[in-house]
Design a protein around this motif. Structure first.
Motif, PDB file in Angstrom:
ATOM      1  N   SER A 297       4.960   7.821   1.438  1.00  0.00           N
ATOM      2  CA  SER A 297       3.709   8.579   1.579  1.00  0.00           C
ATOM      3  C   SER A 297       3.978   9.961   2.154  1.00  0.00           C
ATOM      4  CB  SER A 297       2.731   7.823   2.483  1.00  0.00           C
ATOM      5  OG  SER A 297       2.371   6.583   1.909  1.00  0.00           O
ATOM      6  N   LEU A 298       4.880  10.029   3.129  1.00  0.00           N
ATOM      7  CA  LEU A 298       5.254  11.325   3.685  1.00  0.00           C
ATOM      8  C   LEU A 298       5.899  12.187   2.611  1.00  0.00           C
ATOM      9  CD1 LEU A 298       5.719  13.290   6.056  1.00  0.00           C
ATOM     10  CD2 LEU A 298       7.903  12.100   6.476  1.00  0.00           C
ATOM     11  N   MET A 299       6.776  11.595   1.812  1.00  0.00           N
ATOM     12  CA  MET A 299       7.450  12.340   0.758  1.00  0.00           C
ATOM     13  C   MET A 299       6.449  12.888  -0.243  1.00  0.00           C
ATOM     14  SD  MET A 299      10.361  13.425  -0.263  1.00  0.00           S
ATOM     15  CE  MET A 299      10.232  14.689  -1.520  1.00  0.00           C
ATOM     16  N   ALA A 300       5.458  12.089  -0.597  1.00  0.00           N
ATOM     17  CA  ALA A 300       4.444  12.534  -1.549  1.00  0.00           C
ATOM     18  C   ALA A 300       3.652  13.711  -0.985  1.00  0.00           C
ATOM     19  CB  ALA A 300       3.515  11.380  -1.896  1.00  0.00           C
ATOM     20  N   LYS A 301       3.269  13.611   0.282  1.00  0.00           N
ATOM     21  CA  LYS A 301       2.521  14.707   0.913  1.00  0.00           C
ATOM     22  C   LYS A 301       3.369  15.971   0.976  1.00  0.00           C
ATOM     23  CE  LYS A 301      -0.377  11.836   3.998  1.00  0.00           C
ATOM     24  NZ  LYS A 301      -1.706  12.394   3.664  1.00  0.00           N
ATOM     25  N   ALA A 302       4.623  15.833   1.391  1.00  0.00           N
ATOM     26  CA  ALA A 302       5.498  16.998   1.552  1.00  0.00           C
ATOM     27  C   ALA A 302       5.791  17.661   0.213  1.00  0.00           C
ATOM     28  CB  ALA A 302       6.796  16.585   2.238  1.00  0.00           C
ATOM     29  N   SER A 303       5.958  16.868  -0.827  1.00  0.00           N
ATOM     30  CA  SER A 303       6.290  17.412  -2.145  1.00  0.00           C
ATOM     31  C   SER A 303       5.178  18.293  -2.697  1.00  0.00           C
ATOM     32  CB  SER A 303       6.575  16.275  -3.122  1.00  0.00           C
ATOM     33  OG  SER A 303       7.685  15.519  -2.692  1.00  0.00           O
ATOM     34  N   GLY A 304       3.957  18.029  -2.280  1.00  0.00           N
ATOM     35  CA  GLY A 304       2.829  18.803  -2.777  1.00  0.00           C
ATOM     36  C   GLY A 304       2.562  20.079  -2.017  1.00  0.00           C
TER      37      GLY A 304
ATOM     38  N   PHE B  82       0.298  13.090   9.110  1.00  0.00           N
ATOM     39  CA  PHE B  82       0.979  11.819   8.846  1.00  0.00           C
ATOM     40  C   PHE B  82       1.374  11.121  10.143  1.00  0.00           C
ATOM     41  CE2 PHE B  82       4.775   9.273   7.982  1.00  0.00           C
ATOM     42  CZ  PHE B  82       4.342   8.485   6.922  1.00  0.00           C
ATOM     43  N   PHE B  83       1.875  11.878  11.095  1.00  0.00           N
ATOM     44  CA  PHE B  83       2.347  11.286  12.347  1.00  0.00           C
ATOM     45  C   PHE B  83       1.259  11.209  13.420  1.00  0.00           C
ATOM     46  CE2 PHE B  83       6.315  12.366  10.261  1.00  0.00           C
ATOM     47  CZ  PHE B  83       7.060  11.213  10.491  1.00  0.00           C
ATOM     48  N   SER B  84       0.030  11.556  13.058  1.00  0.00           N
ATOM     49  CA  SER B  84      -1.084  11.329  14.003  1.00  0.00           C
ATOM     50  C   SER B  84      -1.390   9.838  14.108  1.00  0.00           C
ATOM     51  CB  SER B  84      -2.329  12.093  13.547  1.00  0.00           C
ATOM     52  OG  SER B  84      -2.821  11.574  12.307  1.00  0.00           O
ATOM     53  N   ARG B  85      -0.879   9.070  13.156  1.00  0.00           N
ATOM     54  CA  ARG B  85      -0.989   7.615  13.182  1.00  0.00           C
ATOM     55  C   ARG B  85       0.385   7.028  13.478  1.00  0.00           C
ATOM     56  NH1 ARG B  85      -3.783   9.955   9.377  1.00  0.00           N
ATOM     57  NH2 ARG B  85      -2.064   9.899   7.878  1.00  0.00           N
TER      58      ARG B  85
ATOM     59  N   VAL C  82       0.855  21.005   8.574  1.00  0.00           N
ATOM     60  CA  VAL C  82      -0.402  20.253   8.622  1.00  0.00           C
ATOM     61  C   VAL C  82      -0.186  18.837   8.096  1.00  0.00           C
ATOM     62  CG1 VAL C  82      -2.731  20.078   7.646  1.00  0.00           C
ATOM     63  CG2 VAL C  82      -1.891  22.289   8.482  1.00  0.00           C
ATOM     64  N   ALA C  83       0.530  18.721   6.978  1.00  0.00           N
ATOM     65  CA  ALA C  83       0.764  17.405   6.378  1.00  0.00           C
ATOM     66  C   ALA C  83       1.578  16.514   7.300  1.00  0.00           C
ATOM     67  CB  ALA C  83       1.483  17.575   5.035  1.00  0.00           C
ATOM     68  N   VAL C  84       2.605  17.077   7.926  1.00  0.00           N
ATOM     69  CA  VAL C  84       3.453  16.290   8.841  1.00  0.00           C
ATOM     70  C   VAL C  84       2.663  15.873  10.073  1.00  0.00           C
ATOM     71  CG1 VAL C  84       5.470  16.388  10.360  1.00  0.00           C
ATOM     72  CG2 VAL C  84       5.601  17.313   8.033  1.00  0.00           C
TER      73      VAL C  84
END
Length: 352
Positions: free
Chosen positions: A316-323, A337-340, A332-334
């Protein structure tokens, strides 16, 4: 630096294309115990390019003034480019040693008789070591792959002894064959056999994923030192974990803390590391070297692509980062993701 045994820490980072750059080295160095010393690699450097490059702005040779014990890895097989590269890296750039790549199995290296191709002809390989030693004022090392089905371990030992006679001051063995690449398991017994028969230091490399593996390799093979690649990139705090086990003082800034141990603690630390890596890469590649944001972004995305497999939901992190199209979007994406809570796995199959 005569050889790696002059340094007091048993773990070092592997040279990895696209990963072992100034930003990642800085991140891992954040976790080095106080008073601990080890040597540090660069990405693989092509000896035909180094003589003409600006070493201060080329991404692969960027370094911080604070860095010490840097041992750049070169790829080459001809005396003139090797000599010119070695002279520049030692006198101008400040290398503490030179590492010769005889382990790279990618086609780009093979078609030029670089990398693991050199292991097919011992006299050819020895000449490359001789060329490098002849023009170097610092120690020389060689990084090799394991023998395959066509050779025996005694032949590997004789091969490496020939390289030592030619001038190699230490060797690193990654006991997977070129055909295996990242598949299967590395054969640590080859490291142990090599250590028994050599008078120079031997570094073991392969299948190091957690701190426990470092001590297991040292105990089982009697290697002088252990090298870790993608797993150390994913777990920079492995340096801290190993140091704590050996009684070193905590890294600067972590004096009142203990190294992360549980899956959740490691997951949270990965997130903090990733945000720091974004900052470090932006500072090094954009602010200092003048690289574009897109180049910097791709380097961080490649880091995530390589290391996300240790996160339980890393896909899921990879998908967010790739975009992401800009560093601000990536931050923002990172952060989101790590807020959870996120957890890290101890081991993967290392095939990404």
């Amino acid at each position: 630096m005569r050889n790696v045994t002059d340094l007091n820490f048993p773990l070092c980072l592997a040279p990895m294309v696209g990963l072992t750059h100034v930003g990642l080295r800085r991140l891992i160095q954040d976790y080095m115990p106080r008073n601990a010393t080890t040597h540090w690699p660069t990405e693989m450097l092509n000896s035909r390019r180094v003589p003409k490059e600006n070493l201060k702005t080329t991404p692969e040779t960027l370094r911080r003034a604070e860095e010490s014990f840097l041992v750049p890895q070169i790829l080459g097989n001809e005396e003139l480019p090797i000599s010119e590269s070695v002279k520049r890296l030692t006198s101008e750039w400040g290398a503490a040693g030179i590492d010769i790549n005889m382990g790279c199995p990618v086609q780009k290296a093979l078609k030029h008789n670089y990398g693991v191709s050199l292991m097919g002809d011992v006299l050819y390989a020895a000449r490359v070591v001789e060329y490098t030693k002849k023009h170097s004022t610092v120690p020389i090392s060689v990084k090799l792959r394991a023998v395959g089905s066509q050779k025996t371990v005694p032949e590997l030992i004789q091969f490496v002894k020939t390289l030592v006679d030619a001038g190699a001051d230490w060797v690193t063995l990654h006991p997977r064959t070129a055909e295996q690449k990242r598949r299967g398991s590395s054969d640590w017994t080859q490291i142990g056999e090599l250590k028994k028969h050599l008078t120079v230091p031997v570094i073991g490399n392969g299948d190091i994923q957690v701190a426990e593996d470092v001590f297991r390799m040292l105990n089982e093979t009697k290697a002088d030192k252990v090298m870790a690649g993608r797993a150390l990139a994913a777990r920079p705090w492995m340096m801290w974990q190993v140091g704590a086990e050996l009684g070193f003082e905590a890294p600067i800034g972590f004096e009142s803390l203990k190294p992360p141990q549980t899956p959740d603690e490691e997951g949270a630390e990965y997130g903090r590391c990733l945000l720091r890596l974004i900052d470090y890469c932006e500072e090094a590649f954009m602010a200092e070297a003048g690289a574009s944001e897109s180049i910097t972004l791709r380097k961080i995305q490649f880091y995530i692509k390589t290391t996300h497999v240790w996160l339980e939901f890393g896909h899921s992190l990879m998908a967010k980062a790739s975009g992401c199209k800009a560093l601000v979007d990536l931050r923002v994406a990172v952060t989101d993701f790590f807020s959870r809570p996120q957890a890290m796995c101890a081991r993967t199959e290392l095939r990404q």
